[in-house]
Design an enzyme around this catalytic site. Structure first.
Site, PDB file in Angstrom:
ATOM      1  CE  LYS A  45      -3.922  -2.180   2.469  1.00  0.00           C
ATOM      2  NZ  LYS A  45      -3.375  -3.441   3.060  1.00  0.00           N
ATOM      3  CG  ASP A  53       5.769   9.378   0.649  1.00  0.00           C
ATOM      4  OD1 ASP A  53       5.720  10.608   0.067  1.00  0.00           O
ATOM      5  OD2 ASP A  53       6.144   9.392   1.667  1.00  0.00           O
TER       6      ASP A  53
HETATM    7  P1  5BU Z   1      -8.534 -11.024   6.463  1.00  0.00           P
HETATM    8  O1  5BU Z   1      -7.859 -11.770   7.624  1.00  0.00           O
HETATM    9  O2  5BU Z   1      -9.508 -11.803   5.436  1.00  0.00           O
HETATM   10  O3  5BU Z   1      -9.528 -10.079   7.279  1.00  0.00           O
HETATM   11  O4  5BU Z   1      -7.239 -10.265   5.924  1.00  0.00           O
HETATM   12  C1  5BU Z   1      -7.762  -9.377   4.771  1.00  0.00           C
HETATM   13  C2  5BU Z   1      -6.515  -9.080   4.220  1.00  0.00           C
HETATM   14  O5  5BU Z   1      -6.514  -8.286   3.143  1.00  0.00           O
HETATM   15  C3  5BU Z   1      -5.298  -8.216   5.190  1.00  0.00           C
HETATM   16  O6  5BU Z   1      -4.072  -8.519   4.723  1.00  0.00           O
HETATM   17  C4  5BU Z   1      -5.471  -6.874   5.003  1.00  0.00           C
HETATM   18  O7  5BU Z   1      -4.409  -6.004   5.075  1.00  0.00           O
HETATM   19  C5  5BU Z   1      -6.351  -6.706   3.395  1.00  0.00           C
HETATM   20  N1  5BU Z   1      -6.890  -5.661   3.101  1.00  0.00           N
HETATM   21  C6  5BU Z   1      -8.109  -5.568   3.538  1.00  0.00           C
HETATM   22  O8  5BU Z   1      -8.613  -6.344   4.376  1.00  0.00           O
HETATM   23  N2  5BU Z   1      -9.165  -4.602   3.220  1.00  0.00           N
HETATM   24  C7  5BU Z   1      -8.748  -3.553   2.128  1.00  0.00           C
HETATM   25  O9  5BU Z   1      -9.303  -2.739   1.789  1.00  0.00           O
HETATM   26  C8  5BU Z   1      -7.492  -3.852   1.726  1.00  0.00           C
HETATM   27  C9  5BU Z   1      -6.429  -4.698   2.214  1.00  0.00           C
HETATM   28 BR1  5BU Z   1      -6.663  -2.371   0.345  1.00  0.00          BR
END
Ligand code: 5BU
Length: 256
Positions: free
Chosen positions: A90, A93
């Protein structure tokens, strides 16, 4: 609906072609998010779940015992099981700074990650900075057009402008992190995080939609699933079940 194979033929982006073909051949649109803090756990899970996934998503900066040889191990596993590596860095900058964050530092992300993502908030300079490093290596960038978390600011005009920015840089940008399909351009791949078998939320703002909603209603391409797999009693069984469910919904959309 176009098949992933046809979409591979409709894009000139080398990494997007590779991913579409891989999904088509391996019959999976599952990206697993391995948010673990030890290399041993990361490597074991990558080896265990590798056969089920098209993309492995990492956050290398949460590892407590990172060593530079991890990148070789991850590349070997990606080759062994045929998946792509996505570092969920992500970037956010100015172009000059992100080019250094991408190429240098202890993680050397450009050396091993096929895919990275970036917030479009700084403007197109962020894409130019990342492209300078990633394009010669045939890497790909996903722009974060929407987020899964409650109260996030990525919506409306912001999301619309993100899609325009992606289209203007389609030599390097190959898709989006989004909650729904945002463009009919078949070259753009939509990745959706915040997915579980059952809907819900966590205690820190994460919101989950179901696999069915993500694929059948929101028309996304790749589901990103973390804890529904990694925190399951049997992660491999959970991954197999979610993979099959997601692929069945995908084929039911007539995309075969
Ligand atoms: P989860 O354990 O299924 O909740 O993990 C979701 C992953 O996706 C986690 O690594 C977050 O950093 C990533 N993510 C997210 O959840 N939502 C977003 O909008 C973004 C990334 Br961009």
């Amino acid at each position: 609906m176009l098949s992933y194979y046809k979409r591979a033929c409709l894009t000139r982006h080398p990494l997007a072609q590779k991913l579409f073909k891989l999904m088509d051949e391996k019959r999976t649109n599952l990206c697993v998010a391995l948010d673990v803090t030890s290399q041993k756990q990361l490597i074991e899970l990558a080896d265990l779940l590798g056969p089920e996934i098209c993309v492995l998503k990492t956050h290398v900066d949460i590892l407590e015992d990172f060593t530079p040889d991890l990148k070789t191990t991850l590349r070997q596993l990606a080759h062994k099981h045929q998946f792509l590596l996505f570092e969920d860095r992500k970037f956010a900058d100015i172009g000059q700074t992100v080019s250094l964050q991408y190429e240098k530092g202890i993680y050397r992300i450009a050396e091993w990650a096929d895919l990275i993502n970036a917030h479009p908030i700084p403007g197109p300079g962020i894409i130019d900075g990342l492209k300078q490093v990633g394009l010669p290596l045939s890497r790909g960038l996903l722009l974060i057009a929407e987020m899964s978390s409650a109260g996030n600011l990525a919506n409306g005009l912001y999301t619309k402008k993100t899609v325009e920015m992606a289209e203007e840089h389609s030599d390097f940008v190959c898709g989006f992190i989004a909650q729904k399909k945002l463009t009919d351009n078949p070259a753009m791949i939509h990745f959706t995080p915040g997915v579980k078998m059952l809907p819900g939320k966590d205690s820190l703002g994460q919101r989950y939609r179901t696999v069915e909603d993500a694929i059948c209603v929101q028309k996304t391409d790749v589901i990103i699933v973390g804890r529904d797999i990694t925190h399951a009693a049997d992660p491999l069984a959970a991954a197999k079940m979610i993979r099959q469910t997601a692929w069945d919904y995908h084929t039911a959309q007539g995309k075969i």
